[in-house]
Design an enzyme around this catalytic site. Structure first.
Site, PDB file in Angstrom:
ATOM      1  N   HIS A   1      -6.001   2.714   0.973  1.00 52.98           N
ATOM      2  CA  HIS A   1      -5.151   3.928   1.722  1.00 52.98           C
ATOM      3  C   HIS A   1      -5.977   4.810   2.574  1.00 52.98           C
ATOM      4  O   HIS A   1      -5.313   4.832   3.818  1.00 52.98           O
ATOM      5  CB  HIS A   1      -4.996   4.873   0.426  1.00 52.98           C
ATOM      6  CG  HIS A   1      -4.367   4.315  -0.735  1.00 52.98           C
ATOM      7  ND1 HIS A   1      -3.278   3.361  -0.777  1.00 52.98           N
ATOM      8  CD2 HIS A   1      -4.472   4.524  -2.230  1.00 52.98           C
ATOM      9  CE1 HIS A   1      -2.812   3.136  -1.935  1.00 52.98           C
ATOM     10  NE2 HIS A   1      -3.814   3.801  -2.886  1.00 52.98           N
TER      11      HIS A   1
ATOM     12  N   ASP B   1       0.908  -1.156   0.172  1.00 51.02           N
ATOM     13  CA  ASP B   1       0.026  -0.040   0.052  1.00 51.02           C
ATOM     14  C   ASP B   1       1.109   1.322   0.098  1.00 51.02           C
ATOM     15  O   ASP B   1       1.350   1.484   1.252  1.00 51.02           O
ATOM     16  CB  ASP B   1      -0.832   0.118   1.229  1.00 51.02           C
ATOM     17  CG  ASP B   1      -1.793   1.120   1.154  1.00 51.02           C
ATOM     18  OD1 ASP B   1      -1.455   2.332   0.759  1.00 51.02           O
ATOM     19  OD2 ASP B   1      -3.059   1.127   1.541  1.00 51.02           O
ATOM     20  N   HIS B   2       1.107   1.794  -0.955  1.00 55.10           N
ATOM     21  CA  HIS B   2       2.162   2.586  -1.238  1.00 55.10           C
ATOM     22  C   HIS B   2       1.874   4.039  -0.388  1.00 55.10           C
ATOM     23  O   HIS B   2       2.899   4.589  -0.089  1.00 55.10           O
ATOM     24  CB  HIS B   2       2.456   3.177  -2.639  1.00 55.10           C
ATOM     25  CG  HIS B   2       1.513   4.202  -3.166  1.00 55.10           C
ATOM     26  ND1 HIS B   2       0.426   3.922  -3.812  1.00 55.10           N
ATOM     27  CD2 HIS B   2       1.320   5.485  -3.274  1.00 55.10           C
ATOM     28  CE1 HIS B   2      -0.412   5.130  -4.166  1.00 55.10           C
ATOM     29  NE2 HIS B   2       0.435   6.064  -3.826  1.00 55.10           N
TER      30      HIS B   2
HETATM   31  C1  BG6 Z   1      -3.403   4.335  -6.508  1.00 52.43           C
HETATM   32  C2  BG6 Z   1      -4.852   4.662  -7.103  1.00 52.43           C
HETATM   33  O1  BG6 Z   1      -3.397   3.652  -5.571  1.00 52.43           O
HETATM   34  O2  BG6 Z   1      -3.170   5.706  -5.802  1.00 52.43           O
HETATM   35  C3  BG6 Z   1      -4.725   5.757  -8.242  1.00 52.43           C
HETATM   36  O3  BG6 Z   1      -4.894   3.355  -7.783  1.00 52.43           O
HETATM   37  C4  BG6 Z   1      -4.356   6.999  -7.462  1.00 52.43           C
HETATM   38  O4  BG6 Z   1      -6.177   5.841  -8.752  1.00 52.43           O
HETATM   39  C5  BG6 Z   1      -3.124   6.858  -6.715  1.00 52.43           C
HETATM   40  O5  BG6 Z   1      -4.060   8.133  -8.548  1.00 52.43           O
HETATM   41  C6  BG6 Z   1      -2.877   8.368  -5.796  1.00 52.43           C
HETATM   42  O6  BG6 Z   1      -1.613   8.008  -5.269  1.00 52.43           O
HETATM   43  P1  BG6 Z   1      -0.895   9.387  -4.655  1.00 52.43           P
HETATM   44  O7  BG6 Z   1       0.389   8.751  -4.260  1.00 52.43           O
HETATM   45  O8  BG6 Z   1      -0.454  10.160  -5.946  1.00 52.43           O
HETATM   46  O9  BG6 Z   1      -1.659  10.105  -3.804  1.00 52.43           O
END
Ligand code: BG6
Length: 489
Positions: A240, A177-178
């Protein structure tokens, strides 16, 4: 200290994620001396021809998305390519030969990371083949890193998990989960548990509500085939947003170990208040963007984007209210909202403290501002504490002030830095900032109920214009509780 020797076997080597995030991250680790010299990367995909092709691909990705100034020749010499058919055993046996051979050449001690950054439909197939065709049979460590989505709902996630677990133990599975790699998301625990002035107040006696906003300006881009089947609920909330809620609401862990932290997060998810199907509108709001203007540019409605069903019932926005029914949080709403094509790209948490019991400074109908703690996750990184002080000069009027801490901000969103941290954690065997199966299962169970109700009711879409903060109903969600969304600026 540097990570142990390891081979990284990367599925989806020509994909977007690898190109934008993974190669620049591996390179950054290398440049910082955090990667052992004993490393090799094997990229598998179908598109490219040979090692040279692949090395150029990697070099180009780092030149475009990373920050390299030096000669990359030595670095990219560690990269190897294998054209691969994910459903064919023969293909895996060839891969095994290459991997075994590199193991000897680079003295990798049999350590292997299998990174699945490819189409999720193949996650299970690949995991099973890795075992059946002998790739997981190694004397070193073996770890599986798996990108989202982890299933489409609880039944499909259970099925996927079964297949994966036939080849890897739970503690060998690193579900990405980045958001958990983001600096300020990791900071939530530290802010809470290392400050004497917050932890005693961090409960329903002193906090009135918590608001989490993650807004994007981008639309669905080229991902409609995936997105139209998933929507904001599955794409952002299930993972997230629920992870952030868990970190904000969890009890202090006994120790900072993976198991202790995860088990506290799981307990938050277990305490989420369930609701009846007919109550869903009291807790959740969905939206889909219509045509609108962002940065002086007119952008099309979601339903007019390429590969989107012209009558799509998919939400590009979701707002919700979580109630956590435990001693600490009973009565405190956690509001979340996230969506595409909103008016700015920003992720923020606002913790609103309760009003003091009596306002001595109440004057001319103006009341005191509540204390707020704002945690800025992106694009700025930092915290702001909103306080009241005396207005300078005569009299006893109050003035709201902000105490600011700003982390040196890394420019850009979803930067390689998050992946860099997560990759390094994985190499060192630290799974704390990855999602445990129990978290996945509980969050799917919660989300499934919402998506089932929504799938059966056609929504009056579009209901917000691109470039705005979402549908009106999301404001009403708070208004009926006597609150409002704090402006995110
Ligand atoms: C991803 C989603 O997990 O997170 C995308 O699949 C989204 O749709 C992205 O744009 C958002 O990540 P960040 O790091 O740009 O907030």
């Amino acid at each position: 200290t540097e990570a142990p020797a390891s081979l990284i076997l990367l599925f989806g080597a020509t994909g977007d994620l690898a190109k934008r995030k993974l190669y620049p991250s591996i390179y950054n680790l290398y440049k910082k001396g955090l990667l052992s010299d004993r490393f090799a990367v094997v990229g598998v995909a179908r598109r490219l021809k040979d090692d040279d092709d692949f090395r150029n691909w990697v070099k180009e990705s780092i030149d475009t998305f990373g920050n390299s100034s030096e000669d990359l020749t030595e670095f990219i010499s560690h990269f190897y390519y294998q054209s691969h058919d994910v459903t064919d055993s023969e293909s895996y046996r060839e891969l095994k030969n290459l991997v075994d051979c590199l193991d000897t050449t680079y003295h990798l001690d049999g350590n292997r990371i299998f990174y699945l950054a490819m189409s999720p439909e193949f996650f299970g197939t690949v995991a099973e083949h890795l075992k059946e065709d002998g790739l997981t049979d190694t004397k070193g460590f073996k770890r599986l890193v798996i990108e989202k989505p982890f299933g489409h709902d609880l039944p499909s996630a259970i099925n996927l998990n079964k297949r994966i677990r036939s080849a890897f133990k739970e503690n060998e599975v690193y579900r990405i989960d980045h958001y958990l790699g983001k600096e300020m998301v990791q900071n939530i625990e530290v802010i809470r548990f290392s400050n004497a002035i917050f932890e005693p107040l961090w409960n329903n006696r002193y906090i009135s509500n918590i608001q989490i906003t993650s807004s994007e300006t981008l639309g669905v881009e080229e991902r409609a085939r995936y997105y139209d089947k998933n929507g904001a609920l599955r794409d952002m909330l299930q993972n997230h947003m629920m992870q952030i809620v868990s970190l904000l609401a969890m009890e202090p862990p006994i120790k900072l170990t993976t198991d202790e932290i995860r088990s506290e997060k799981v307990r938050v998810l277990r305490a989420l208040r369930p609701f009846k199907n007919e109550e869903i509108d009291q807790y959740f709001v969905r939206g889909q963007y219509g045509e609108g203007t962002i940065n002086n540019e007119t952008v099309p409605a979601y339903r007019n984007e390429p590969n989107v069903d012209p009558e799509s019932n998919t939400e590009t926005y979701v707002a919700g209210k979580f109630m956590i029914d435990n001693f600490r949080w009973a009565g405190v709403p956690f509001y979340i909202r996230t969506g595409k094509r909103m008016d700015k790209k920003s992720t923020k948490i606002v913790v609103q403290f309760k009003d003091i019991p009596m306002n001595l400074y109440y004057k001319n109908g103006s009341s005191l501002n509540p204390n707020l703690l704002v945690i800025h996750i992106q694009p700025e990184e930092g915290i702001t504490l909103h306080l009241n002080v005396k207005k300078t000069g005569q009299g006893m009027e109050t003035n709201p002030v902000k105490l600011n801490f700003s982390n040196k901000s890394i420019d850009g969103m979803n930067t390689p830095e998050a992946y860099e941290k997560l990759l390094f954690d994985c190499l060192r065997g630290d799974a704390t900032n990855f999602t445990h199966w129990d978290e996945v299962a509980l969050s799917w169970r919660f989300v499934d109920q919402i998506s089932e109700v929504w799938a059966n009711q056609k929504a009056p879409f579009p209901n917000y214009a691109a470039g705005t903060m979402g549908p009106k109903a999301a404001d009403e969600l708070l208004e009926k509780d006597g609150f409002f969304w704090w402006p995110v600026a």
